[in-house]
Structures are given as C-alpha cells and as structure tokens.
Design a protein around this motif. Structure first.
Motif, mmCIF file in Angstrom:
data_model
loop_
_atom_site.group_PDB
_atom_site.id
_atom_site.type_symbol
_atom_site.label_atom_id
_atom_site.label_comp_id
_atom_site.label_asym_id
_atom_site.label_seq_id
_atom_site.Cartn_x
_atom_site.Cartn_y
_atom_site.Cartn_z
ATOM 1 N N ILE A 107 -7.668 51.847 48.573
ATOM 2 C CA ILE A 107 -6.977 51.149 47.479
ATOM 3 C C ILE A 107 -7.064 49.637 47.670
ATOM 4 C CG2 ILE A 107 -4.678 50.646 46.556
ATOM 5 C CD1 ILE A 107 -4.077 53.655 46.872
ATOM 6 N N PHE B 35 -6.916 53.616 41.434
ATOM 7 C CA PHE B 35 -5.680 54.026 40.762
ATOM 8 C C PHE B 35 -6.001 54.832 39.503
ATOM 9 C CE2 PHE B 35 -3.646 50.417 43.095
ATOM 10 C CZ PHE B 35 -2.674 51.171 43.728
ATOM 11 N N TYR B 36 -7.100 54.498 38.834
ATOM 12 C CA TYR B 36 -7.515 55.288 37.668
ATOM 13 C C TYR B 36 -7.794 56.734 38.081
ATOM 14 C CZ TYR B 36 -8.284 51.101 34.751
ATOM 15 O OH TYR B 36 -8.123 49.943 34.016
ATOM 16 N N GLY C 141 -4.574 58.562 39.175
ATOM 17 C CA GLY C 141 -3.774 58.898 37.994
ATOM 18 C C GLY C 141 -4.362 60.061 37.223
ATOM 19 N N GLY D 211 1.561 56.570 43.868
ATOM 20 C CA GLY D 211 1.929 56.166 42.516
ATOM 21 C C GLY D 211 3.308 55.542 42.453
ATOM 22 N N GLN E 293 2.916 51.326 47.280
ATOM 23 C CA GLN E 293 1.694 51.134 48.058
ATOM 24 C C GLN E 293 2.012 50.630 49.471
ATOM 25 O OE1 GLN E 293 1.298 49.661 44.449
ATOM 26 N NE2 GLN E 293 1.132 51.891 44.370
ATOM 27 N N LEU F 201 0.405 55.549 37.298
ATOM 28 C CA LEU F 201 -0.747 55.027 38.029
ATOM 29 C C LEU F 201 -1.797 54.433 37.088
ATOM 30 C CD1 LEU F 201 -1.356 57.659 40.860
ATOM 31 C CD2 LEU F 201 -0.996 55.208 41.166
ATOM 32 N N HIS G 63 -0.599 51.156 35.862
ATOM 33 C CA HIS G 63 -0.727 50.149 36.920
ATOM 34 C C HIS G 63 -2.191 49.722 37.063
ATOM 35 C CE1 HIS G 63 0.179 47.956 40.584
ATOM 36 N NE2 HIS G 63 -0.817 48.604 41.193
ATOM 37 N N ALA G 64 -3.103 50.693 36.966
ATOM 38 C CA ALA G 64 -4.535 50.378 37.059
ATOM 39 C C ALA G 64 -4.964 49.458 35.934
ATOM 40 C CB ALA G 64 -5.347 51.671 37.032
#
Length: 393
Positions: free
Chosen positions: A126, A133-134, A137, A217, A220, A268, A271-272
């Motif tokens: 990450i 994150f994609y 998720g 998610g 971090q 997630l 966030h991405a």
C-alpha cells in the motif's frame, strides 16, 4: 503516528505470553471446558482487549482508539464466522471433544502468523502502490456478494492438500490422543489429528484474504491493524465452546458480514478515489469524493452486528434451525457412542435426543413440516431410538 520499537516488543511479548499461558494452563491437558470455564475466560480475553483499547485511546488519541475498536469488532465478527468452518472440519474428522482445544489453539496461532505476514506485506504494498485500495475494495465487495449467495452445506473437510497427504503418506482413521503420528501394525502412520490441523491451517490462509483487506479499510496504522487482529483471535478457543450451541442460531450472520464487508469495500474505493494517482481516472488527479470517517464506520459495524444477532435469535427461522441442528447433533452423538462429556452417560445423551426431538414438535406448522421433510434427521432419530431400545433389553 510512529510506534516506538519498545512498544512493539512489549506488545508481541504480551501476546506470546497469553498464548503460552493458554497452552500450559488450559490446552496441554486434554479436557472439554465447562460452560462456566469457557464463559469466564472469554470474558477475561475480551476484557484484556477492551483495556488495551482504552490504553490506545489514552496514549494514542481518539482517532487511533476509534480505529482500534472498529478493527477489533470487525475482526471478531469475522473470527466468529470462521468458527462455523472449524465446526464443520472437526465434525467431518470426528475430533474427540477433549482434543478439540489443541486443534483450535493451533488454528489461532497459525491464523495469527498468517495474518501478520499478510499485514506487513499489505502495508508495504500500500505504501508503494496506493492504487491497491481499488483492488482491496473490489475484492471485499465481491466477497460480500458471495456471502449473500446461499451455498450448499457440506460436512466434508476435504481439499487437495488432504487428498495428497492421504495418497503420499500412511494414514489411519484412528486417533491416538492428540498425537500427530502413531504406530499401527508395526508402521508409523499419520493420525487424523495432523490432517485436521492441515485443514484448519489451509482455511486460515483463506480467511486472511478477507480479514486483512477489511481492517486496512478502517486504518492503515500497522500497529493498530496488528493488535486489533491479534486480540480478536485471543479467546477464540473459549468462545468456540461457549457459543457452540449458539452458532447455528446465527442464521443471518453471513448477511451481516456481507453488509459490513460491502460497506468497508465502498469505503476503500472512495479512499482510493480521494488519493487517486491512476492516469486514466480523472487525469491522475485526486477525485473530490465523500470519505467515510472511522467513527461512522464503527457505528455502522456495531449497528449491523446488533441487528444481525437480534434478528437471528428472535426469528422463528433461527429457533427452528437451532432445534433441527441440535436434534441432529444429539442423535449423531448418541449413535457414535460419544459420551466423553463431563458426567455424561448413555442414558443422559439419549435423554438429550428425546428432549431435542420434543422441541421440534413445539415449532410452528411451517417449521415442523421442514423438520418432517428432513430425511437424514428422521433416519438418525429412528436409528437412535432403535439402538437405545435394543441396548436397554
């Protein structure tokens, strides 16, 4: 927030100390925990996790504390779901009740090792590739959809590794206490206990694939991810014996977990988008989207779990499912001659069969019809009655 090395060291030593204590004082001597024993130690381990969370609040601040509790509750819920699979594996291999504690402790230790590896690998990836994150998720949303699809129940704990082990090594169907190998006809053979542990270890690896993305998610912070995961696994062995009879009542748990995983998956993805650097999305620029806070996540997780558990316990379908499962389990136990429980005799186990069968008659018409159509259940009950009648003569 950077966590000092000595805090990491103290935390790891504390967790290893709890596992060592668990082995030497509870698991080393094979026995089936009583309900009061399981309840007491489950409460102690949950209490330790909560106290640790308050310590995180005190020394790390409100954000870290909220992230810890959100992660802990999510991981605990996923761990309870894991118990369903452990139950099927141990039933499939007919693990004696007195030896199930050692299998569970092995599963907990292996899960902790596997998830720790995934946690540090996930953190490193990450930090280097935010676009993961994609993928995390999307994977959680996919897992949530899979949980919504009903699957056929299976009593077989069979997979490629188990079949390969049986083909390559001399195996026996006979248990020799908690030994992994024993002597049979002058040859060293593998007992089912080792195969059970292989099956448990394999499922732990699969569970980690859901567990680690879910908690990433929510936070971090690697220290929070690790401690929330570790404390969620602590006490899982005692919880198994405490809610053994309750697991089958939680008929809507998979729907609750699907909602939680789907929610975290969406979080997630959002966030991405907010941190987006992919050139084919918004020209590589950050996308201004609403981000779900950890506080809101905690409220949603607790709310979904509360509704799921209450709906499962209060619904007629939950009571019916529990009655049918209890009746089937007690009949199988009687026919297998499993009278290993503390103070149990053949007559006492048969009395359970009769009591559970009576409970079926108290169900409403719809669920009584469902029990009447269960051919396996009715065959087991008929065989149990016939066996008891014959043995009583």
């Amino acid at each position: 927030m950077d966590i000092p090395g000595y805090v990491w060291l103290l935390t790891i030593v504390g967790i290893l100390g709890l596992l060592t204590f668990d082995f030497f004082f509870h698991v080393r001597k094979a026995h089936e925990p009583t309900l009061p024993e399981a309840a007491k130690w489950s409460a102690i381990y949950v209490g330790i996790a909560i106290l640790f969370g308050f310590g995180v609040f005190l020394f790390g601040g409100g954000t870290m504390g909220t992230e810890y509790f959100a992660g802990y509750i999510t991981e605990k819920a996923l761990s309870v779901d894991n118990l369903f699979v452990f139950l099927i594996i141990m039933a499939s291999f007919k693990v004696p009740r007195m030896d199930q504690q050692k299998v569970l402790l092995f599963g907990i230790v292996f899960a902790l090792i596997a998830r720790t590896g995934f946690i540090f690998l996930g953190s490193a990836l990450i930090n280097s590739f935010a676009w993961l994150f994609y993928l995390f998720g999307a994977f959680l949303i996919y897992t949530a959809i899979k949980l919504l699809k009903p699957e056929e129940e299976s009593d077989e704990a069979d997979n490629f590794i188990i079949r390969l082990a049986k083909r390559l090594f001399n195996t026996t169907e006979r248990y020799d206490g908690d030994k992994l190998f024993t002597m049979e006809n002058g040859k060293k053979v593998m007992t089912p206990m080792l195969l059970v542990m292989v099956a448990i270890g394999g499922t732990d690896l699969l569970f980690a694939l859901d567990s680690v993305p879910a908690i990433f998610g929510l936070t971090q912070n690697v220290y929070i991810v690790f401690t929330a995961t570790a404390f969620s696994l602590m006490g899982l062995r005692q919880l198994y014996f405490l809610i053994d009879g309750l697991l089958d009542r939680l008929i809507y748990l998979s729907y609750g977990l699907a909602a939680i995983l789907g929610f975290i998956g969406v979080k997630l993805v959002l966030h991405a988008l907010h941190e987006n650097t992919l050139p084919f999305i918004n020209g590589g620029e950050h996308v201004p989207v609403f981000e779900i806070s950890t506080g809101l996540s905690l409220i949603v997780i607790i709310g979904v779990l509360a509704v799921t558990v209450l709906a499962s316990l209060w619904s007629p379908a939950g009571r019916a499912h529990s009655a049918i499962t209890s009746s089937r389990t007690s009949a199988k136990k009687y026919l297998a001659g499993d009278f290993s429980g503390k103070g149990q005799t053949r007559d006492e186990v048969y009395a359970q069969v009769v009591a559970h069968e009576r409970a079926l008659g108290l169900l409403n018409e719809k669920h009584r019809a469902r029990a009447a159509e269960d051919e396996e259940l009715n065959a087991l009950l008929a065989e149990a009655h016939e066996t008891h009648s014959t043995s009583s003569k």
